[in-house]
Scaffold this active site. Structure first.
Site, PDB file in Angstrom:
ATOM      1  N   ARG A   1       0.833  -1.208   0.000  1.00 36.87           N
ATOM      2  CA  ARG A   1       0.000   0.000   0.000  1.00 36.87           C
ATOM      3  C   ARG A   1       0.872   1.266   0.000  1.00 36.87           C
ATOM      4  NH1 ARG A   1      -3.160  -3.570  -0.588  1.00 36.87           N
ATOM      5  NH2 ARG A   1      -5.316  -3.645   0.166  1.00 36.87           N
TER       6      ARG A   1
ATOM      7  N   SER B   1     -10.641  -0.699   3.583  1.00 42.10           N
ATOM      8  CA  SER B   1      -9.805  -0.887   4.781  1.00 42.10           C
ATOM      9  C   SER B   1      -9.333   0.472   5.270  1.00 42.10           C
ATOM     10  CB  SER B   1      -8.566  -1.715   4.455  1.00 42.10           C
ATOM     11  OG  SER B   1      -8.924  -3.003   4.061  1.00 42.10           O
TER      12      SER B   1
ATOM     13  N   GLU C   1      -4.692   3.846   6.311  1.00 37.36           N
ATOM     14  CA  GLU C   1      -4.404   3.565   4.911  1.00 37.36           C
ATOM     15  C   GLU C   1      -5.087   4.631   4.062  1.00 37.36           C
ATOM     16  OE1 GLU C   1      -5.734   2.048   1.402  1.00 37.36           O
ATOM     17  OE2 GLU C   1      -6.376   0.329   2.618  1.00 37.36           O
TER      18      GLU C   1
HETATM   19  N1  EPU Z   1     -10.436 -10.918  10.751  1.00 37.16           N
HETATM   20  C1  EPU Z   1     -10.941 -10.921  12.038  1.00 37.16           C
HETATM   21  N2  EPU Z   1     -12.216 -10.470  12.219  1.00 37.16           N
HETATM   22  C2  EPU Z   1     -13.000 -10.047  11.177  1.00 37.16           C
HETATM   23  C3  EPU Z   1     -12.480 -10.055   9.867  1.00 37.16           C
HETATM   24  C4  EPU Z   1     -11.188 -10.486   9.686  1.00 37.16           C
HETATM   25  O1  EPU Z   1     -10.286 -11.315  12.993  1.00 37.16           O
HETATM   26  O2  EPU Z   1     -14.143  -9.682  11.428  1.00 37.16           O
HETATM   27  C5  EPU Z   1      -9.050 -11.385  10.556  1.00 37.16           C
HETATM   28  C6  EPU Z   1      -9.015 -12.864  10.177  1.00 37.16           C
HETATM   29  O3  EPU Z   1      -7.880 -13.436  10.805  1.00 37.16           O
HETATM   30  C7  EPU Z   1      -8.829 -12.822   8.676  1.00 37.16           C
HETATM   31  C8  EPU Z   1      -7.921 -11.613   8.564  1.00 37.16           C
HETATM   32  O4  EPU Z   1      -8.427 -10.676   9.515  1.00 37.16           O
HETATM   33  O5  EPU Z   1      -8.231 -13.982   8.200  1.00 37.16           O
HETATM   34  C9  EPU Z   1      -7.819 -11.009   7.185  1.00 37.16           C
HETATM   35  O6  EPU Z   1      -9.108 -10.537   6.785  1.00 37.16           O
HETATM   36  P1  EPU Z   1      -9.451 -10.303   5.237  1.00 37.16           P
HETATM   37  O7  EPU Z   1      -9.148 -11.506   4.449  1.00 37.16           O
HETATM   38  O8  EPU Z   1     -10.829  -9.731   5.180  1.00 37.16           O
HETATM   39  O9  EPU Z   1      -8.392  -9.241   4.753  1.00 37.16           O
HETATM   40  P2  EPU Z   1      -7.769  -7.932   5.379  1.00 37.16           P
HETATM   41  O10 EPU Z   1      -6.336  -8.194   5.701  1.00 37.16           O
HETATM   42  O11 EPU Z   1      -8.611  -7.372   6.484  1.00 37.16           O
HETATM   43  C10 EPU Z   1      -6.838  -7.028   3.115  1.00 37.16           C
HETATM   44  C11 EPU Z   1      -6.843  -5.731   2.371  1.00 37.16           C
HETATM   45  C12 EPU Z   1      -8.169  -5.559   1.641  1.00 37.16           C
HETATM   46  C13 EPU Z   1      -8.343  -6.727   0.670  1.00 37.16           C
HETATM   47  C14 EPU Z   1      -8.320  -8.042   1.465  1.00 37.16           C
HETATM   48  C15 EPU Z   1      -8.377  -9.246   0.559  1.00 37.16           C
HETATM   49  C16 EPU Z   1      -5.387  -4.231   3.632  1.00 37.16           C
HETATM   50  C17 EPU Z   1      -5.308  -3.049   4.549  1.00 37.16           C
HETATM   51  N3  EPU Z   1      -6.615  -4.638   3.316  1.00 37.16           N
HETATM   52  O12 EPU Z   1      -7.829  -6.932   4.124  1.00 37.16           O
HETATM   53  O13 EPU Z   1      -8.096  -4.368   0.889  1.00 37.16           O
HETATM   54  O14 EPU Z   1      -9.564  -6.617  -0.041  1.00 37.16           O
HETATM   55  O15 EPU Z   1      -7.081  -8.111   2.221  1.00 37.16           O
HETATM   56  O16 EPU Z   1      -7.184  -9.371  -0.116  1.00 37.16           O
HETATM   57  O17 EPU Z   1      -4.354  -4.745   3.202  1.00 37.16           O
HETATM   58  C18 EPU Z   1      -8.595  -2.027   0.941  1.00 37.16           C
HETATM   59  O18 EPU Z   1      -7.385  -1.837   0.822  1.00 37.16           O
HETATM   60  O19 EPU Z   1      -9.410  -1.076   1.022  1.00 37.16           O
HETATM   61  C19 EPU Z   1      -9.074  -3.392   1.028  1.00 37.16           C
HETATM   62  C20 EPU Z   1     -10.367  -3.673   1.227  1.00 37.16           C
END
Ligand code: EPU
Length: 336
Positions: free
Chosen positions: A159, A228, A324
């Site tokens: 990012r 995010s 972010e």
């Molecule tokens: N999780 C929780 N509780 C929740 C949801 C998630 O504990 O309610 C934990 C779980 O361990 C889960 C982990 O968070 O496995 C990761 O969650 P998720 O797969 O939803 O991905 P993220 O890391 O929260 C990132 C990007 C998103 C992108 C997704 C999918 C960043 C800051 N965000 O989110 O990007 O869509 O991965 O690849 O890197 C954005 O940048 O606006 C965005 C939405």
């Protein structure tokens, strides 16, 4: 060139805080940029899906609206597209998926413009913009000239890019070049896509990404948000292992360089913020990393929520959560 005065900020940011924007300048070509008066250096805006106006903006905002796509060259295996910055990102993904080209299908449904994609090196489901980027065309305000930046020049990171640092406020992205593959290159390692067969078509993956995103993330047209809100913090392996002694359930994704990426959503979730609200600003119940505006949200409530989240996460884990999303003060400077 189109100059609009005293615009409602909620039309220019998907978080929709109510404020006024003094001047919005829409430019559609390089000639327009050459004519622009840059004595009061403008702030660049795409579709506003990663920008929040905390206050009324006195500094002019400029948007590049040119949106042409040109196919530059094609070989047996690859092709290169030149896309102007004003093109909608998801529309581009749909166009190339329909042509059965591989490379950006995992980036379906990411809101925003093509010009914004390099700035924060958009990423999802194991793919990021840097993976397909061939070049970025950048117009520099001070030299009044266009330069073609290589991928190395862009200094892409998680990012992150040169556009957030050395080049911040110095110019505007007018086009990008992306290299796509005619040969199948599925990236199915990420949770949510890992159940798909390796023989999946580019369109199957695209559809699955859309379904996964729709099941977790709010549609900004129905519920104002900027995706995010914080970056996932990256820790050294040593710090992560130390934390895991106290929090054995803490998830972490190993990176190439002895570092571990911890999901900010988990940290925020563990601190009890899921569904938490301060008036009309809250943490989305299905994905607490996404902050939402239920309608009448104001900057003071948003800043209070950010502080509460950062303080609780710091107190529990000594981890700093960095926004972010770009938060702008009235003079167009970034609120840190
Ligand atoms: N999780 C929780 N509780 C929740 C949801 C998630 O504990 O309610 C934990 C779980 O361990 C889960 C982990 O968070 O496995 C990761 O969650 P998720 O797969 O939803 O991905 P993220 O890391 O929260 C990132 C990007 C998103 C992108 C997704 C999918 C960043 C800051 N965000 O989110 O990007 O869509 O991965 O690849 O890197 C954005 O940048 O606006 C965005 C939405």
């Amino acid at each position: 060139m189109h100059i609009l005065y005293d615009q409602p900020a909620e039309h220019y940011s998907t978080f929709r805080l109510k404020n006024r924007l003094a001047t919005v300048i829409e430019v559609s070509c390089i000639d327009d940029l050459a004519k622009l008066n840059t004595s009061n250096v403008p702030q660049v805006l795409g579709e506003g899906s990663n920008t929040i106006f905390l206050e009324a903006q006195s500094r002019p905002l400029v948007r590049y609206t040119g949106s042409n796509i040109t196919e530059h060259w094609t070989t047996e295996d690859n092709c290169l597209f030149h896309i102007e910055a004003g093109h909608n990102w998801h529309k581009l993904v749909t166009t190339v998926v329909n042509r059965e080209l591989w490379g950006i299908e995992n980036l379906a449904l990411i809101p925003g413009s093509v010009g914004a994609a390099p700035v924060q090196n958009i990423g999802a489901y194991g793919v990021e913009f840097a993976d397909v980027c061939a070049y970025v065309d950048y117009y520099d305000w001070s030299t009044r000239s266009l330069q073609r930046l290589t991928v190395a020049d862009c200094k892409f990171g998680y990012r992150d890019s040169v556009f957030k640092h050395e080049f911040a406020g110095k110019g505007i992205i007018v086009a990008v070049g992306i290299k796509l593959s005619k040969v199948a290159k599925p990236v199915l390692s990420y949770q949510g896509l890992d159940t798909l067969p390796v023989t999946s078509s580019v369109s199957d993956i695209y559809q699955q990404v859309i379904a996964t995103r729709n099941s977790k993330l709010p549609d900004y047209r129905q519920l104002a948000n900027c995706g995010s809100f914080f970056k996932n913090p990256v820790l050294s392996s040593a710090d992560f292992e130390l934390l895991q002694l106290s929090y054995p359930a803490m998830p972490g994704y190993r990176q190439d360089d002895h570092q571990v990426k911890v999901p900010a959503a988990w940290l925020i979730d563990q601190q009890g913020f899921k569904g938490y609200q301060i008036n009309d600003i809250g943490c989305y119940p299905k994905q607490p990393l996404v902050l939402v505006n239920y309608g009448e949200g104001c900057a003071a409530d948003l800043l209070q929520l950010i502080t509460q989240i950062q303080t609780k996460v710091w107190t529990a884990y000594q981890i700093t959560l960095e926004p972010e999303v770009r938060l702008l003060k009235g003079n167009g400077q970034q609120y840190v």
